[in-house]
Design a protein around this motif. Structure first.
Motif, PDB file in Angstrom:
ATOM      1  N   GLY A 100      -3.075  10.698   1.568  1.00  0.00           N
ATOM      2  CA  GLY A 100      -3.345   9.369   2.144  1.00  0.00           C
ATOM      3  C   GLY A 100      -2.296   8.874   3.262  1.00  0.00           C
ATOM      4  N   THR A 142       0.844  -1.313  -0.027  1.00  0.00           N
ATOM      5  CA  THR A 142       0.075   0.006   0.155  1.00  0.00           C
ATOM      6  C   THR A 142       0.881   1.172   0.051  1.00  0.00           C
ATOM      7  OG1 THR A 142      -1.512  -1.034   1.155  1.00  0.00           O
ATOM      8  CG2 THR A 142      -1.678   1.234   1.288  1.00  0.00           C
ATOM      9  N   ILE A 143       0.398   2.021  -0.908  1.00  0.00           N
ATOM     10  CA  ILE A 143       1.304   3.367  -0.960  1.00  0.00           C
ATOM     11  C   ILE A 143       0.487   4.637  -0.943  1.00  0.00           C
ATOM     12  CG2 ILE A 143       3.170   2.243  -2.485  1.00  0.00           C
ATOM     13  CD1 ILE A 143       1.825   4.084  -4.764  1.00  0.00           C
ATOM     14  N   ALA A 144       0.802   5.659  -0.406  1.00  0.00           N
ATOM     15  CA  ALA A 144       0.345   6.788  -0.136  1.00  0.00           C
ATOM     16  C   ALA A 144       0.742   7.980  -0.444  1.00  0.00           C
ATOM     17  CB  ALA A 144      -0.296   7.067   1.381  1.00  0.00           C
ATOM     18  N   ASP A 164      -3.552   1.976  -3.840  1.00  0.00           N
ATOM     19  CA  ASP A 164      -3.391   3.262  -3.291  1.00  0.00           C
ATOM     20  C   ASP A 164      -4.315   3.643  -1.852  1.00  0.00           C
ATOM     21  OD1 ASP A 164      -3.022   6.236  -3.388  1.00  0.00           O
ATOM     22  OD2 ASP A 164      -5.592   6.163  -3.666  1.00  0.00           O
ATOM     23  N   ALA A 165      -3.618   4.119  -0.990  1.00  0.00           N
ATOM     24  CA  ALA A 165      -4.282   4.090   0.228  1.00  0.00           C
ATOM     25  C   ALA A 165      -5.470   4.739   0.341  1.00  0.00           C
ATOM     26  CB  ALA A 165      -3.536   4.900   1.420  1.00  0.00           C
ATOM     27  N   ARG A 205      -4.434   7.348   6.183  1.00  0.00           N
ATOM     28  CA  ARG A 205      -5.008   6.245   6.022  1.00  0.00           C
ATOM     29  C   ARG A 205      -3.895   4.971   6.094  1.00  0.00           C
ATOM     30  NH1 ARG A 205      -9.779   6.063   1.701  1.00  0.00           N
ATOM     31  NH2 ARG A 205     -10.312   3.861   2.774  1.00  0.00           N
ATOM     32  N   CYS A 206      -2.624   5.311   5.302  1.00  0.00           N
ATOM     33  CA  CYS A 206      -1.867   4.237   5.440  1.00  0.00           C
ATOM     34  C   CYS A 206      -1.399   4.049   6.902  1.00  0.00           C
ATOM     35  CB  CYS A 206      -0.630   4.723   4.658  1.00  0.00           C
ATOM     36  SG  CYS A 206       0.730   3.455   4.605  1.00  0.00           S
ATOM     37  N   HIS A 207      -1.066   5.003   7.864  1.00  0.00           N
ATOM     38  CA  HIS A 207      -0.759   4.812   9.083  1.00  0.00           C
ATOM     39  C   HIS A 207      -1.814   4.099   9.883  1.00  0.00           C
ATOM     40  CE1 HIS A 207       2.309   8.406   8.905  1.00  0.00           C
ATOM     41  NE2 HIS A 207       2.867   7.473   8.306  1.00  0.00           N
ATOM     42  N   GLU A 216       5.404  -1.137   8.200  1.00  0.00           N
ATOM     43  CA  GLU A 216       5.784   0.118   7.588  1.00  0.00           C
ATOM     44  C   GLU A 216       6.842  -0.218   6.946  1.00  0.00           C
ATOM     45  OE1 GLU A 216       6.094   4.710   8.552  1.00  0.00           O
ATOM     46  OE2 GLU A 216       5.858   3.416  10.268  1.00  0.00           O
ATOM     47  N   ALA A 273       4.232   4.159   2.927  1.00  0.00           N
ATOM     48  CA  ALA A 273       4.113   2.753   2.353  1.00  0.00           C
ATOM     49  C   ALA A 273       4.141   1.635   3.731  1.00  0.00           C
ATOM     50  CB  ALA A 273       5.163   2.423   1.547  1.00  0.00           C
ATOM     51  N   CYS A 274       3.371   0.635   3.428  1.00  0.00           N
ATOM     52  CA  CYS A 274       3.139  -0.349   4.082  1.00  0.00           C
ATOM     53  C   CYS A 274       3.242  -1.765   3.437  1.00  0.00           C
ATOM     54  CB  CYS A 274       2.238  -0.354   5.294  1.00  0.00           C
ATOM     55  SG  CYS A 274       0.459  -0.338   4.562  1.00  0.00           S
TER      56      CYS A 274
END
Length: 374
Positions: free
Chosen positions: A98, A92-94, A242-243, A101-103, A114, A135-136
């Motif tokens: 975003g 998942t990238i932001a 995408d986040a 939302r990623c966090h 992460e 990113a995660c």
């Protein structure tokens, strides 16, 4: 004279939900499946780009994911000779919008790592480094072989005596002496219990049985197939999303499946791509990568049908006897199918549920939208 066929359970719909519950029930009940199309899995099941992702969905969905995992991981090799799951991973990238939302996924997900921007680009070299702000990664994400799952359940069902009638649209239903009489163009079926596993048509079918609609919403989801980017080996790439859920990328057979993550409310129909929606999604995708989209090899669309609370419905109707709902799986239908099939079969058999499934049963019940009798 129209032929009348007796059965214990009539399942309406031969997608993953209908075939799964039929295969589960067939060891104890006579089961017949009717399908309006000329082949099973024509709509959502046959158009799914499925990933088993433990963190996908709300807490009810995640519980169903948990109960589905053993069947995927410890499959019956007689039904499924080849693995149902293949290791994929999910990245998942932001962008700046975003990051939160990623966090949030990192904080609340299970086994979500992460990772740095450098690591993300190392995983998928076509990503635009300047676009990524967070990113995660979820190593547990796996591809699901949807066709193998569906075909395996069809084989199990057939071996246990389940009949599948295609080109058999339900046109009328009535209840007499504790049984349903279900009419199709060329046959009448008599059944004690009817399972409504008709996907986007669930509310339409319910109306034929005198049940109130539960306000399901079919949502169109589109996918474009892109040629492999020149100079890159896509084998081993994770699925990338995408986040903000504005697009996702899934490598498949050397090509790239890219979706705009569209959720366009539509009437039940044979879904087709809206070229403008697809183009807008591909534009968002292009902002996140360094390789332009010069050609779309093909595209398709499917319907993902959601209940108002975006949680599936599995349970008997609160007002109409002998009518069981199994619908509204949304984007979770494949990965939750083993658990929902077992859950539905146990309810129909009036068996006790395992504690984890018993806990979520009220949140899956049709009666959360329709009051119980009396």
């Amino acid at each position: 004279m129209t032929e009348t066929i007796d059965t214990d359970v009539l399942v309406i719909g031969a997608g993953i939900a209908g075939v799964g519950v039929a295969a589960e029930l067939a060891s104890t009940h006579k089961v017949i499946i009717v399908e309006r199309e000329n082949q099973p899995a024509y709509h959502s099941t046959g158009r799914s780009v499925a990933i088993f992702l433990p963190n996908y969905g709300n807490d009810v969905i995640r519980t169903l994911n948990h109960f589905s995992a053993p069947m995927f991981q410890q499959r019956d090799v007689n039904l499924f000779p080849e693995p149902l799951l293949t290791r994929r991973g999910a990245l998942t990238i932001a962008d700046e919008t975003g990051i939160e939302r990623c966090h949030d996924l990192i904080r609340n997900g299970i086994n979500v790592e992460e990772i740095s921007v450098d690591h993300a680009v190392e995983m998928v070299p076509i990503l635009n480094r300047d676009h990524i702000k967070a990113a995660c990664y979820q190593a547990e994400a796996q591809d699901i072989d949807v066709n193998a799952l569906h075909q395996g359940w069809l084989r199990k069902a057939a071996a246990l005596g389940v009949e599948l009638h295609t080109s058999s649209e339900v046109v009328r239903a009535s209840r007499t002496n504790g049984c349903w009489l279900i009419e199709t163009p060329d046959r009448i079926f008599r059944a004690k219990t009817v399972v409504n596993a008709s996907g986007a048509w669930a509310d339409v079918i319910a109306g034929l049985f005198g049940s109130k609609p539960l306000s399901f919403t079919p949502m169109r989801r589109s996918v474009a197939v892109l040629p492999p980017p020149e100079g890159y080996d896509t084998r081993g790439w994770p699925v990338v999303d995408d986040a903000n859920d504005s697009w996702y990328l899934k490598p498949d057979g050397g090509r790239l499946f890219v979706s705009p993550c569209d959720e366009i409310p539509v009437e039940p129909h044979d879904a087709y791509v809206d070229d403008m929606i697809l183009a807008e999604g591909l534009y968002r995708y292009e902002q996140a990568v360094i390789t332009p989209v010069n050609r779309v090899e093909r595209s398709w669309a499917g319907l993902r049908t959601f209940a108002p609370d975006r949680t599936p419905v599995a349970g008997f109707d609160g007002e109409v006897d002998g009518f069981f709902w199994l619908a509204g799986q949304g984007g979770y239908g494949i990965q939750t199918a083993p658990a929902l099939s077992q859950f539905a079969a146990m309810l129909i058999r009036q068996q006790s549920l395992p504690d984890g499934l018993a806990k979520i049963a009220p949140r899956l019940a049709a009666t959360r939208f329709q009051p119980s009798k009396g």
